[in-house]
Motif scaffolding. Sequence first.
Motif: not given
Length: 130
Positions: A59-69, A71-73, A117-122, A127-130
């Motif tokens: 599965a994968e989840i995706c979330a967005y807030a304050d210019g960052k998104w 993804r957790v796989t 993985v946290f992403y942004s345009f800036t 990457v965080i693994k658990f």
Amino acid sequence: MQEVYEFLKKCGTYYLATVEGDQPRVRPFGTVDIFEGKLYIQTGKVKNVSKQLQANPKAEICAYADGKWLRVTGKLIRDDRVEAKKHMLDNYPELQSMYSPEDDNTEVLYFKDATAVFYSFTEEPKVIKF
């Protein structure tokens, strides 16, 4: 993992993707919990999402807030213990009218072999693994 949890809580709604045959399925979710050092979500066993995850736990989840998104796989693994269900429902009392730790429908699942993985345009991806 704490940073992932806090981001998902802040977002309120995130989107969970599963697979049904060769068709991706995406839907909004809002439950997230940390129990015994694992990141959990919650659903009902009667729902199609549960059936999809039992057939293919990837599965994968995706979330967005304050210019960052985010993804957790990973794999979502069912935890049928009453303690895990109770912990989740204690954190979401509004769900207690629909779900119970002792019923045959409440399902909590934890991420196994997860990569967040946290992403942004800036900024560079984080990457965080658990």
